[in-house]
Design an enzyme around this catalytic site. Sequence first.
Site, PDB file in Angstrom:
ATOM      1  N   SER A 624      -4.494  -4.640   1.604  1.00  0.00           N
ATOM      2  CA  SER A 624      -5.907  -4.636   1.207  1.00  0.00           C
ATOM      3  C   SER A 624      -6.290  -3.275   0.645  1.00  0.00           C
ATOM      4  CB  SER A 624      -6.802  -4.990   2.394  1.00  0.00           C
ATOM      5  OG  SER A 624      -6.728  -3.981   3.381  1.00  0.00           O
ATOM      6  N   HIS A 625      -7.396  -3.241  -0.094  1.00  0.00           N
ATOM      7  CA  HIS A 625      -7.797  -2.012  -0.768  1.00  0.00           C
ATOM      8  C   HIS A 625      -8.137  -0.907   0.232  1.00  0.00           C
ATOM      9  CE1 HIS A 625      -7.554  -4.078  -4.485  1.00  0.00           C
ATOM     10  NE2 HIS A 625      -8.576  -4.882  -4.248  1.00  0.00           N
ATOM     11  N   VAL A 626      -8.815  -1.260   1.328  1.00  0.00           N
ATOM     12  CA  VAL A 626      -9.187  -0.225   2.289  1.00  0.00           C
ATOM     13  C   VAL A 626      -7.948   0.377   2.945  1.00  0.00           C
ATOM     14  CG1 VAL A 626      -9.479  -1.751   4.295  1.00  0.00           C
ATOM     15  CG2 VAL A 626     -10.808   0.350   4.138  1.00  0.00           C
ATOM     16  N   ARG A 629      -6.434   2.885   0.501  1.00  0.00           N
ATOM     17  CA  ARG A 629      -7.207   4.121   0.436  1.00  0.00           C
ATOM     18  C   ARG A 629      -7.042   4.955   1.705  1.00  0.00           C
ATOM     19  NH1 ARG A 629     -10.339   0.977  -3.052  1.00  0.00           N
ATOM     20  NH2 ARG A 629     -11.789   0.087  -1.573  1.00  0.00           N
TER      21      ARG A 629
END
Length: 1014
Positions: A624-626, A629
């Site tokens: 996932s993007h989170v 990051r």
Amino acid sequence: MVSTTEKINTRSGVEIVAEKRELDGHIEVSLRIKARTECLLHWGLSPRSRSQWQIPPRSLWPEGTRAFGETAVQTPFITHNNEGRIVIRLEYSSNFSVIAFVLFFPEEDRWDNNHGKNYYIYLAKPIKTSPEAPALSGLAEEVIGVEMSRNSWTLMHRFNLCHDLLERVGDNVEGLALLFVWLRFSALRQLDWQRNYNTQPRELSHAMDRLTLRLADIYTGEPASRALIRLMLTTLGRGGEGQRIRDEILEIMHRHHIKEVCGTFMEEWHQKMHNNTTPDDIIICEAYLEFLRTDGDRGVFYRTLEARGVTKERLESFDRPLKTPPDFVPHLKEGLIHDFEHFLKTLKSIHSGCDLESAINCARGSLDGEMHGLLDFVWQHRDDPHMPVEDVIEKVTEARLRLNELLKNARCVRDLLFLDLALEAFFRTLVERNIHKHLSGDQLVELISMALQSFCLSHDNDEIARCFLHWERLKGTPRFGQEWSLHAEAVLDRLGRALGSFTDHYHQLLQPKAELLGHAFHADSWTIDLFSEEVVRGSALFVLSILLRHIHPVLRETAHLGNWQVISRGRAMGRVQIVEILRSMQAKSFDDPTIIIAEKVIGNEEIPEGVTAVVTPDMTDIASHVAIRARNAQVLFATCYDPETIALLKSLKGRLLHITVDATGEVVFEEGTDEASATPSKIKPVRCEVPRPHFTVYAISSPDFVEGSVGGKSINQTRLLGQLPEWIDLPVSVALPFGVFEKVLTEGLNLEIARHYEGLLRQVDDKPNDVLVDLRKAILALEAPKELISSLRDVMEVAGLVWPRDWENAWMCIKRVWASKWNERAFLSRKAREICHEDLFMAVLIQEVIEAEYAFVIHTVNPITDNRDELYAEVVLGLGETLVGNYPGRALSFTCRKKAAEPHLLAYPGKSIGLYGSGLIFRSDSNGEDLAGYAGAGLYDSVMLNPPRQVRLDYAQEPIVWDEGFRREILVAIAKIGVLIENASGSPQDIEGVYARGQYRVVQTRPQVGIENG
């Protein structure tokens, strides 16, 4: 106009008088305090107590209000005549039912948050109605009016009114829910059962009889209402021959020569039942039997009463009070026990429709021999300590299955319904009674199966029904090997989410009505606050939750899983802060190092500056993007599956905590003492390396993709052309390059929008909350120049992409991609990394979407261990947005040594929803997504021309779950794709792709974030 007033005594000694008034279309809440010192109301709105606060709309802010963060505001009390006052007005149409608040005293720099529990004001709003539904607010007012008047009133009147109101409500779910809440408050003894009126037992039983038969008719004719009808029946007796209550108590007294003399317990009880029998008589009878069995121990008598909800004060409050304690006559003991045991059955048959023995007896005339045998077995072994609990539950389940068939065509629906409800309640009792006995894993597997079946017999819930089918197939295979336990974890995680959604549904349906009616009835606060929670605890759902809690440790041990899944490794120290949703914190910046415990993670959040670690019980995809990051920012990010550990972490709120990941992959933590060593994570500034582009053409195809004209998504696809074998496909691509948006904005037909847009840009850093929305609206209002349309059509036709039939829809998709430059997470990310907004340019990559069977994401370096010899991949059914968007549930995940091509399965798939669709997709492709040291992927939106279909997934027949050979073939191919693309690119890669009809397609690839080349 309806007005109610309540006093709130705060911990700080400030007494708040809250007056709520219902005006046309509004609720007005007036708060008054004695103005002894300056005090601010720190408040927000919420759909229910103890849920996440939301900042009130600006239109609702009283005078002097200012924003405080993203979830609350602060309002001063306006002082007049030594009294401080705040007036808040809300519209009925809002989705909020609670004002949540704490107090802040600025002169003393002191907070009063009720020891962390906050304060709440419940809003007595009318209940929402559909246009064709009856006026439910009027229905509530009618119920409140009769209940709170001092006119004559009994259970008989209540049941007769409920019968009549059912005709007005019809099949409206909201109306039925309101009536259930009313009846449940009655069953909880929060309403008068008798007031200034005497009702003969036969009159009361006739009213019950009439009401329960009407409910049974609705059950038969309105399938959508069945769950609520079942709930309503649990609050009622069956009715029937009420005259037997009067006759039998007199017969007992005469048989034992007990005189009808005033001032004796038996005569007082006889008079009470003669004039107003109620369900209290069941408890009085049970207490009297215990009194007789203990040779006249009055202490036992009163303790039994109180344990079952009838106090001595309640006995004395009856219209015909019971003031005299019972007498014990030794020679009458055995005879009285015999007679009152029979009398208890009579009382239960009338007042307690869900009593198991009464329900069995009342339904026997509608049952065949096999059902009689099942019920006899259940009754004979109901308290048998030597009978395995699963054997009894198996018979209960079998009886319910047969009842389910009988209910489809039965004439005596009511009696069968009461029997089914009694068996369901007995099922729950059996589990709760035996769960502490250290049941084996196999016993738990079988009990979960039967509990799922029991739930499906009571509720029409497609998600839980699919879990049941999946579990049934899985339990038939060899159990408790590592892969079986991984598989079981996936099924039960999905089931746990479904149970949570079911709980939320009932909370949203029932709790607002409980708060409305409960406060109007002056009900005990616990009956209001815990209303929906207690309804759920009384259902088959609660049984399932108990069983899941007991089997999870067994499965995690046999699957060789710890209590943690590490998303991003690291070492952190900071003060613990608890939030419900991580997204609510993404606009914050912490000066001190902070560790966040977040109940919910959406998957595309920005992690706030100053946060050193995020821990959540919510499952988070590593792709996932989170997650990406977090790894890029070197923030420790982990999911904890152990509720006790999460509770312990929450108990450390505000304390300094040191947290790290040990060699086994478990997260370890301890309280810190050296605050000076705790340094917050500082987000490093990032600069766009691409020169500011100028407009050249409106559209280009992949051979013309070059750096400076399009972003990394497009460039990386072009670099792979000719580098991969034929079995790996690359999509045909065209793009609107950098500069096209800026060119469109300067066209004459958009000049007015351009002027407005430029004005907004000057304000965005000062007022982002308001301006970001307006910027997106301005972009969506742009008109397309004719040259753009003709140029894009020509390029697409040459490339082989079909021109969309609905151009206006396609144009809106393009604008939505451009507008995503100004979504909140992208704006905050640029601000945190000091990327100038004017340096961010957006290309739009246009590709064909194929109807994918599976989508996958590959990290060619294992992001959990940083092992360069091993890749990590996740697979989902359908399109990949459920993966990168962190849709709830597990993806199929595996690791693979690059030289061995032997996948190691880490998790089976368990996502509830798959996305399916085809057509064109318009992908964001900015110059700020793949910058060195910056995980910008996922900040900007990609939009499908035809929104994908959401399909509820059925894993019971899914080949990648059950066909080991097929699964291995796909996983090996995905691993090979990762190795080939990493070699072709010359660096670790983050790859997205799909599989359909035997063909693999790589949708995009980018350098893997957080991994240095070399």
